[in-house]
Design an enzyme around this catalytic site. Structure first.
Site, PDB file in Angstrom:
ATOM      1  N   GLU A  33       0.856  -1.273  -0.146  1.00 62.40           N
ATOM      2  CA  GLU A  33       0.021  -0.018  -0.015  1.00 62.40           C
ATOM      3  C   GLU A  33       0.870   1.416   0.102  1.00 62.40           C
ATOM      4  OE1 GLU A  33      -3.806  -0.088   2.804  1.00 62.40           O
ATOM      5  OE2 GLU A  33      -2.344  -1.680   3.418  1.00 62.40           O
ATOM      6  N   LEU A  81      34.108  14.881  22.567  1.00 64.33           N
ATOM      7  CA  LEU A  81      33.777  14.611  24.003  1.00 64.33           C
ATOM      8  C   LEU A  81      35.004  14.084  24.869  1.00 64.33           C
ATOM      9  CD1 LEU A  81      30.507  12.517  23.489  1.00 64.33           C
ATOM     10  CD2 LEU A  81      30.673  14.905  24.460  1.00 64.33           C
ATOM     11  N   GLU A 110      23.304   8.309  28.092  1.00 70.20           N
ATOM     12  CA  GLU A 110      22.788   7.921  26.745  1.00 70.20           C
ATOM     13  C   GLU A 110      23.937   6.870  26.247  1.00 70.20           C
ATOM     14  OE1 GLU A 110      22.386  11.504  24.296  1.00 70.20           O
ATOM     15  OE2 GLU A 110      21.858  12.596  26.039  1.00 70.20           O
ATOM     16  N   LYS A 112      26.565   5.769  23.479  1.00 69.27           N
ATOM     17  CA  LYS A 112      27.277   6.451  22.393  1.00 69.27           C
ATOM     18  C   LYS A 112      27.249   5.685  21.017  1.00 69.27           C
ATOM     19  CE  LYS A 112      31.629   9.000  22.236  1.00 69.27           C
ATOM     20  NZ  LYS A 112      32.129   8.500  20.988  1.00 69.27           N
ATOM     21  N   ASP A 114      27.895   4.712  17.482  1.00 73.96           N
ATOM     22  CA  ASP A 114      29.293   4.840  16.735  1.00 73.96           C
ATOM     23  C   ASP A 114      28.572   4.826  15.225  1.00 73.96           C
ATOM     24  OD1 ASP A 114      31.848   4.743  16.499  1.00 73.96           O
ATOM     25  OD2 ASP A 114      32.017   2.658  16.876  1.00 73.96           O
ATOM     26  N   TYR A 221      20.533  13.493  19.710  1.00 73.85           N
ATOM     27  CA  TYR A 221      21.125  13.576  21.114  1.00 73.85           C
ATOM     28  C   TYR A 221      21.144  14.904  21.502  1.00 73.85           C
ATOM     29  CZ  TYR A 221      25.515  13.488  18.940  1.00 73.85           C
ATOM     30  OH  TYR A 221      26.442  13.770  18.031  1.00 73.85           O
ATOM     31  N   LYS A 308      34.164   5.132  27.943  1.00 73.97           N
ATOM     32  CA  LYS A 308      34.590   4.112  26.814  1.00 73.97           C
ATOM     33  C   LYS A 308      34.644   2.608  27.368  1.00 73.97           C
ATOM     34  CE  LYS A 308      35.365   6.864  23.160  1.00 73.97           C
ATOM     35  NZ  LYS A 308      36.232   6.833  22.029  1.00 73.97           N
ATOM     36  N   CYS A 402      68.171  10.774   7.602  1.00 75.19           N
ATOM     37  CA  CYS A 402      66.816  10.767   7.011  1.00 75.19           C
ATOM     38  C   CYS A 402      66.479   9.721   5.952  1.00 75.19           C
ATOM     39  CB  CYS A 402      66.553  11.968   6.287  1.00 75.19           C
ATOM     40  SG  CYS A 402      65.053  12.267   5.225  1.00 75.19           S
ATOM     41  N   CYS A 405      66.413  11.570   2.442  1.00 66.67           N
ATOM     42  CA  CYS A 405      67.289  12.457   1.775  1.00 66.67           C
ATOM     43  C   CYS A 405      68.929  12.184   2.385  1.00 66.67           C
ATOM     44  CB  CYS A 405      66.977  13.801   1.695  1.00 66.67           C
ATOM     45  SG  CYS A 405      67.135  14.585   3.350  1.00 66.67           S
ATOM     46  N   CYS A 420      64.458  15.827  10.271  1.00 65.95           N
ATOM     47  CA  CYS A 420      65.412  15.980   8.994  1.00 65.95           C
ATOM     48  C   CYS A 420      65.521  17.539   8.980  1.00 65.95           C
ATOM     49  CB  CYS A 420      64.855  15.239   7.998  1.00 65.95           C
ATOM     50  SG  CYS A 420      65.639  15.728   6.475  1.00 65.95           S
ATOM     51  N   CYS A 426      64.363  17.958   1.190  1.00 65.31           N
ATOM     52  CA  CYS A 426      64.127  16.755   1.419  1.00 65.31           C
ATOM     53  C   CYS A 426      62.447  16.436   0.866  1.00 65.31           C
ATOM     54  CB  CYS A 426      64.027  16.689   3.106  1.00 65.31           C
ATOM     55  SG  CYS A 426      63.041  14.953   3.477  1.00 65.31           S
TER      56      CYS A 426
HETATM   57  P1  AMP Z   1      34.691  11.876  20.116  1.00 57.16           P
HETATM   58  O1  AMP Z   1      34.516  12.038  18.532  1.00 57.16           O
HETATM   59  O2  AMP Z   1      35.234  10.421  20.344  1.00 57.16           O
HETATM   60  O3  AMP Z   1      35.282  13.123  20.756  1.00 57.16           O
HETATM   61  O4  AMP Z   1      33.070  11.752  20.499  1.00 57.16           O
HETATM   62  C1  AMP Z   1      32.122  12.670  20.291  1.00 57.16           C
HETATM   63  C2  AMP Z   1      31.284  12.268  19.435  1.00 57.16           C
HETATM   64  O5  AMP Z   1      30.263  10.951  20.041  1.00 57.16           O
HETATM   65  C3  AMP Z   1      30.245  13.093  18.895  1.00 57.16           C
HETATM   66  O6  AMP Z   1      30.652  14.003  17.909  1.00 57.16           O
HETATM   67  C4  AMP Z   1      29.042  12.444  18.395  1.00 57.16           C
HETATM   68  O7  AMP Z   1      29.106  12.373  17.098  1.00 57.16           O
HETATM   69  C5  AMP Z   1      29.003  11.038  18.876  1.00 57.16           C
HETATM   70  N1  AMP Z   1      28.023  10.688  19.872  1.00 57.16           N
HETATM   71  C6  AMP Z   1      27.331   9.514  19.780  1.00 57.16           C
HETATM   72  N2  AMP Z   1      26.477   9.270  20.744  1.00 57.16           N
HETATM   73  C7  AMP Z   1      26.323  10.384  21.225  1.00 57.16           C
HETATM   74  C8  AMP Z   1      25.241  10.886  22.535  1.00 57.16           C
HETATM   75  N3  AMP Z   1      24.433  10.058  22.690  1.00 57.16           N
HETATM   76  N4  AMP Z   1      25.723  12.070  22.881  1.00 57.16           N
HETATM   77  C9  AMP Z   1      26.647  12.939  22.314  1.00 57.16           C
HETATM   78  N5  AMP Z   1      27.696  12.730  21.317  1.00 57.16           N
HETATM   79  C10 AMP Z   1      27.298  11.266  20.784  1.00 57.16           C
HETATM   80 ZN    ZN Z   2      65.132  14.399   4.618  1.00 59.20          ZN
END
Ligand code: AMP
Ligand code: ZN
Length: 663
Positions: A33, A81, A110, A112, A114, A221, A308, A402, A405, A420, A426
């Site tokens: 649909e 961050l 929250e 993080k 990736d 976020y 982390k 070096c 060079c 160097c 160079c």
């Molecule tokens: P870094 O680049 O390691 O300094 O981490 C900062 C990045 O984490 C930010 O630029 C965001 O893109 C990312 N990020 C992912 N999840 C979050 C969240 N819940 N709050 C803030 N930043 C976040």
């Molecule tokens: Zn050199």
């Protein structure tokens, strides 16, 4: 119903279904649909281009081609961050912030995500623009591509503010990633390595129809705006959801650090159950008032902390140590490894930093080493597995000449890096300097990439950046991989660079320790290259934020006759070596010698405008009050602890109007 109404109704219905499906995960009609309605709308729009709408749901399928992604400055800087790795790190952070703010501190926790960060601008509820993070100050306009991501609302719902930016992360969930790879393998193509790189690579595809095929998602976020009626981070997540954004439900309000740790521990285990990658947790001070009081360091907010999860580690054999020469002549040792898979990527090389590092860890060729990948792109060696060492191996002898060079290397006292010293002769230094000069943040010469520079140098066409301005099309055309068109582009790009403002030229000259910010400071202070060239070390140090090390480097840069000759040539060719008259006209010295702290919300100008006004008039903006502060410009809702601090230090608190009077 007339055609226009019909189109509008279809658009509204499709937006609604889209939202149900991609944001709420709760579809109310069948895919069939949905496709029928979409097709119907596409046909009507095609027959009636007069009802075009840049945010129609039909744009989700893409089609727009972006050849060059335009660079757009961020209205609000995109910060990094700070990272933490243990309970103790988080406790230290809590102690630090509690000293700086009033009242109880609560946190929003929250995940993080990736992926690739993105900043979305909404005006009157419509997606206006999507910009990548870039260097935090400016990024690439990837709007056409982002519009194809179904969970990014093109039209907001509910009670949204008229203008704001919202930040988030574009991610590729595992399921979609695996599916994409299966299709690629089917077609005999190389599979992608990991979701994160694939997500950020997707944003830079030229054909948005290709992007539309990728199952990307956008998780939000952070909201930024001058007049957004929100008081806490947690509330902002709820609001974002109400306006139609996808905000993961995992986010939690923590009343204290114990609850933060509970969240961290829970997700350290359960993160593997998530449909997408996460490398940690982000903890944020919940009250926006307190966030404002805490402010920012040069790189990151004081009110947020990334935690982390422990990085993945592997062991592999170090085959060989090689040495790279950078544009400043700095030598970087590189570990060439037996290829190994680490956190979704194949690792073949790792940085060894410098001679001390090699000696400290006693790293030798042939060793089995432990490699770790943290947040950084280049993995690092964190130690040697001595149980595996060949008893006949001998300690690494660092090079003394070096590799490019053969000039004997030097190492200044107190410095970790070898250099160097053959600056003028160079090859990698010559090429590196020109590459830096043409780079985006400097002269931004379009059509001329790093490899082309090497080609031009290796063919003897250029030997320094001034030579670029003498290049002729007929010299370039015969080179490998070159043609009429590419040669023309280079010549035009070089010509256009004559308009680049002085501060960026100064950055492009590649003076050691003179980064973008310092170049800006020096350009604004000295106004012309000649004034800067004649400045003594003593004078330079009196300039705000210029220390001994930078001053010394500037003086020694201009001490070379060769450098002076190159600069004179740049001047002759018409490169901007003075601040422009227009910029000069907007600047005054009215506030010279005064440091300002800006706090609260303003009515006549935005905070950013206020800061710019201070700087353009010779004043300095600082983020925290100290004995060096001369004025605090206070708007509505100024933080109470800032107020007390200003009063106790006897710093004058002035209003927005008082300030505008001053200038
Ligand atoms: P870094 O680049 O390691 O300094 O981490 C900062 C990045 O984490 C930010 O630029 C965001 O893109 C990312 N990020 C992912 N999840 C979050 C969240 N819940 N709050 C803030 N930043 C976040
Ligand atoms: Zn050199």
């Amino acid at each position: 119903m007339n055609i226009e109404q019909q189109i509008k109704t279809l658009r509204n219905q499709l937006s609604e279904h889209n939202y149900n499906y991609y944001v709420l995960d709760n579809p109310t009609i069948s895919d069939f649909e949905f496709d029928q309605k979409l097709k119907q709308l596409q046909e009507l729009e095609k027959a009636h281009p007069e009802f075009y709408d840049a945010n129609s749901p039909t744009l989700r399928v893409g089609g727009e081609i972006t050849k060059n992604f335009e660079t757009i400055p961020h209205t609000f800087r995109m910060y990094s961050l700070e990272n933490s790795y243990s309970k103790e790190d988080l406790e230290d952070w809590e102690k630090r912030i509690e000293k700086m703010v009033d009242g109880v501190v609560e946190f929003t926790c929250e995940l993080k995500y990736d992926g690739a960060s993105i900043s979305l601008t909404y005006e009157d509820g419509k997606l206006k623009r999507a910009v990548t993070r870039g260097d935090g100050f400016q990024g690439d306009d990837v709007t056409a591509n982002v519009k194809t991501i179904r969970s990014v609302p093109l039209q907001l719902r509910g009670d949204y503010p008229p203008l704001f930016d919202i930040r988030g992360e574009i991610i590729l969930p595992f399921e979609g990633f695996v599916k994409m790879n299966a299709e690629r393998v089917e077609l005999g193509e190389e599979p992608y390595r990991n979701p994160r790189n694939t997500a950020s690579g997707s944003l830079k595809l030229q054909d948005s129809a290709e992007v539309a095929k990728r199952p990307l998602e956008c998780l939000l976020y952070n909201i930024q705006g001058d007049r957004v009626p929100i008081k806490t981070q947690f509330e902002s997540l709820q609001k974002a959801r109400e306006w139609g954004f996808k905000v993961p439900e995992a986010a939690k309000l923590a009343k204290n650090l114990d609850e933060v740790l509970e969240f961290v521990n829970y997700w350290d285990v359960h993160r593997h159950e998530l449909p997408y990658e996460t490398d940690g947790v982000v903890v944020k001070v919940n009250s926006l008032q307190q966030q404002e009081e805490l402010g920012y360091t040069a790189k990151s907010p004081r009110w947020a902390m990334a935690y982390k999860f422990k990085a993945e580690q592997v062991s592999t054999v170090l085959n060989q140590i090689t040495y790279q020469v950078g544009r400043t002549g700095a030598i970087t040792p590189v570990a060439n490894l037996e290829a190994v898979e680490l956190a979704g990527t194949i690792v073949k090389r790792a940085s060894l930093h410098n001679a001390d590092q090699i000696e400290k860890l006693d790293i030798r060729e042939g060793d089995t080493v432990f490699v770790e990948k943290g947040g950084e792109i280049i993995p690092k060696i964190i130690g040697v597995d001595f149980t595996q060492r060949d008893p006949n191996s001998s300690p690494t002898q660092y090079i003394t000449e070096c590799p490019e060079c053969n000039t004997p290397l030097v190492r200044a006292e107190g410095e970790a890096q070898h250099y160097c010293p053959n600056t003028a002769g160079c090859p990698p230094q010559i090429i590196g300097r020109i590459q830096h000069f043409i780079s985006r943040k400097a002269m931004d010469i379009e059509g001329l990439g790093g490899e082309t520079v090497a080609l031009l140098v290796n063919n003897g066409l250029i030997n320094n950046y001034a030579d670029l301005y003498l290049l002729k099309e007929e010299q370039i055309i015969p080179l490998e991989r070159m043609a009429q068109k590419s040669a023309e582009n280079i010549i035009n790009g070089v010509e256009a660079s004559k308009q680049i403002p002085f501060e960026r030229v100064l950055f492009g000259l590649g003076i050691r320790y003179v980064g973008e910010t310092v170049a800006k400071k020096l350009a604004n202070h000295y106004k012309t290259i000649d004034a800067l060239k004649n400045a003594t070390q003593e004078e330079l140090i009196t300039v705000d934020e210029i220390g001994e090390r930078i001053a010394q480097s500037v003086v020694s840069f201009f001490a070379s006759d060769e450098t002076i000759a190159i600069i004179e040539r740049l001047k002759m060719y018409g490169v901007q070596l003075e601040i422009s008259a227009e910029k000069l006209a907007n600047q005054t010295d009215t506030l010279k010698g005064n440091t300002f702290v800006v706090s609260g919300v303003f009515t006549k100008v935005s905070r950013n405008e206020l800061k710019k006004l201070i700087e353009d008039n010779g004043g300095k903006v600082s983020s925290s009050i100290s004995t060096k502060t001369n004025y605090v410009v206070a708007g509505d809702n100024m933080g109470p602890s800032k107020k007390t601090k200003a009063e106790s230090l006897g710093v004058a608190i002035i209003s927005e109007d008082d300030f505008l009077q001053m200038i």
